[in-house]
Design a protein around this motif. Structure first.
Motif, short mmCIF file in Angstrom:
data_model
loop_
_atom_site.label_atom_id
_atom_site.label_comp_id
_atom_site.label_asym_id
_atom_site.label_seq_id
_atom_site.Cartn_x
_atom_site.Cartn_y
_atom_site.Cartn_z
N GLY A 41 -24.02 -2.62 21.87
CA GLY A 41 -24.91 -1.70 22.50
C GLY A 41 -24.71 -0.39 21.71
O GLY A 41 -25.36 0.71 21.96
N VAL A 42 -24.04 -0.23 20.72
CA VAL A 42 -23.88 1.00 19.90
C VAL A 42 -23.93 0.71 18.20
O VAL A 42 -23.32 -0.39 18.00
N ALA A 43 -24.65 1.64 17.37
CA ALA A 43 -24.42 1.39 16.14
C ALA A 43 -24.53 2.50 15.57
O ALA A 43 -25.02 3.67 15.96
N VAL A 44 -23.69 2.81 14.27
CA VAL A 44 -23.48 3.86 13.67
C VAL A 44 -24.63 3.95 12.64
O VAL A 44 -24.86 3.03 11.78
N VAL A 45 -25.61 4.94 12.74
CA VAL A 45 -26.75 5.06 11.90
C VAL A 45 -26.56 5.95 10.67
O VAL A 45 -27.39 6.18 9.73
N GLY A 46 -25.25 6.43 10.60
CA GLY A 46 -24.84 7.35 9.34
C GLY A 46 -23.64 7.95 9.59
O GLY A 46 -23.08 8.13 10.77
N ASP A 47 -23.20 8.36 8.63
CA ASP A 47 -21.84 9.15 8.68
C ASP A 47 -21.78 10.07 7.41
O ASP A 47 -22.06 9.89 6.37
N THR A 48 -20.90 11.22 7.60
CA THR A 48 -21.05 12.24 6.85
C THR A 48 -19.79 13.13 6.84
O THR A 48 -19.14 12.99 8.11
N ASP A 49 -19.30 13.86 5.73
CA ASP A 49 -18.06 14.69 6.07
C ASP A 49 -18.45 16.06 6.16
O ASP A 49 -17.65 16.95 6.41
N GLY A 50 -19.62 16.37 6.44
CA GLY A 50 -19.94 17.95 6.67
C GLY A 50 -21.57 18.15 7.13
O GLY A 50 -22.25 17.23 7.03
N LEU A 51 -21.52 19.27 7.66
CA LEU A 51 -23.02 19.83 8.27
C LEU A 51 -23.98 19.52 7.17
O LEU A 51 -25.10 19.25 7.60
N ALA A 52 -23.49 19.98 5.92
CA ALA A 52 -24.73 20.26 4.82
C ALA A 52 -25.51 18.79 4.88
O ALA A 52 -26.78 18.95 4.71
N ASP A 53 -24.54 17.69 4.63
CA ASP A 53 -25.39 16.65 4.45
C ASP A 53 -25.84 15.79 5.90
O ASP A 53 -26.40 14.86 5.59
N ALA A 54 -25.28 16.44 6.90
CA ALA A 54 -25.89 15.72 8.41
C ALA A 54 -27.16 16.03 8.59
O ALA A 54 -27.77 15.34 9.32
N PHE A 55 -27.83 17.07 8.18
CA PHE A 55 -29.25 17.53 8.74
C PHE A 55 -30.11 16.68 7.92
O PHE A 55 -31.03 16.12 8.96
N PRO A 56 -30.05 16.38 6.93
CA PRO A 56 -31.20 15.21 6.31
C PRO A 56 -30.89 13.96 6.78
O PRO A 56 -31.91 13.37 7.19
N LEU A 57 -29.70 13.73 7.31
CA LEU A 57 -29.33 12.37 7.97
C LEU A 57 -29.92 12.07 9.31
O LEU A 57 -30.68 11.22 9.84
N ILE A 58 -29.72 13.43 10.13
CA ILE A 58 -30.59 13.76 11.33
C ILE A 58 -31.87 13.44 11.20
O ILE A 58 -32.65 12.58 11.99
N THR A 59 -32.55 13.85 10.34
CA THR A 59 -34.01 13.60 10.11
C THR A 59 -34.42 12.28 9.74
O THR A 59 -35.26 11.58 10.54
N ALA A 60 -33.50 11.52 9.11
CA ALA A 60 -33.77 10.28 8.67
C ALA A 60 -33.41 9.11 9.78
O ALA A 60 -34.39 8.09 9.71
N VAL A 61 -32.32 9.22 10.40
CA VAL A 61 -32.04 8.08 11.47
C VAL A 61 -32.29 8.51 12.83
O VAL A 61 -31.98 7.74 13.53
N ASP A 62 -32.46 9.77 13.12
CA ASP A 62 -32.97 10.32 14.61
C ASP A 62 -31.71 9.52 15.50
O ASP A 62 -32.00 8.89 16.42
#
Length: 229
Positions: A41-62
């Motif tokens: 019931g849990v899926a890792v949809v992305g991982d990153t080492d910092g905020l700068a790369d997190a924001f594009p991921l947030i848009t991509a993986v919701d």
């Protein structure tokens, strides 16, 4: 490695809780991802080492949940607010190396949905990820009981963090907030936050009162401003 960001394949099952993991320690982050990947019931949809790369991921993986790992609590409030702006529908969960009563209150005030120490078990982590999505605005904490109780009173040095001791030492040298911030590589708001925490723990009402109580409790380790230059 720095500047790494990985997006997983899209998750089509609406019942699965999508988690984005942010932590600058590669081995620890990989461990988190492994634990969550094995959870039903849990899926890792992305991982990153910092905020700068997190924001594009947030848009991509919701993501449904953003899991933010932190070592030093300096700047964590600003990071939480930026994540909430970028992902207003996601629950932000902070996974910290340590916590204090004051920090917990500030994070709760900032709207975090969960707060765990890095000593938490994998079961606690998984349960929090699942619960954050399905429980409205409830907050989930996995912390020692003493962290949730304000401890005031003179000489309570067991609750002073190393950073608070450094700020206290420089305050005793009659340094201004700006000077303390420059000396320790912090922002002035962060110095003010540490001073508020120190005042609360020592039961002090001013800088002078805090210094006097700290000296009486042998908390001041350095006395002369020349020691810092």
């Amino acid at each position: 490695m720095t500047g790494t960001a990985v997006a997983a394949p899209p998750v089509c099952d609406p019942s699965v809780t999508k988690v984005l993991v942010i932590d600058d320690e590669a081995l620890f982050r990989e461990g988190l991802c492994s634990i969550l990947a094995d959870a039903a019931g849990v899926a890792v949809v992305g991982d990153t080492d910092g905020l700068a790369d997190a924001f594009p991921l947030i848009t991509a993986v919701d993501p449904d949940v953003v899991l933010l790992g932190v070592r030093d609590c300096d700047g964590v409030l600003a990071a939480v607010r930026r994540l909430q702006q970028a992902a207003p529908k996601a629950a932000v969960v902070v996974l910290g190396a340590h916590a204090s009563f004051e920090l917990v209150q500030e994070l709760l005030g900032a709207g975090v949905r969960g707060l765990l120490l890095k000593s938490a078990s994998g079961q606690e982590l998984i349960a929090t990820m699942r619960a954050c999505r399905d429980s409205g605005r409830r907050v989930f904490l996995s912390l020692p009981p003493e962290v949730l109780v304000r401890s005031g009173g003179q000489g309570d040095d067991a609750r002073l963090t190393d950073r608070e001791r450094e700020v206290l030492d420089l305050t005793a040298c009659a340094m201004s907030n700006a000077q303390i911030a420059a000396s320790l590589g912090l922002s002035e708001p962060t110095v003010k936050r540490h001073l508020r925490n120190i005042f609360g723990k020592l039961g002090a009402v001013s800088r002078i009162d805090a210094v006097n109580k700290a000296r009486a409790a042998s908390l001041i380790t350095r006395r002369s401003p020349t020691e810092f230059f």
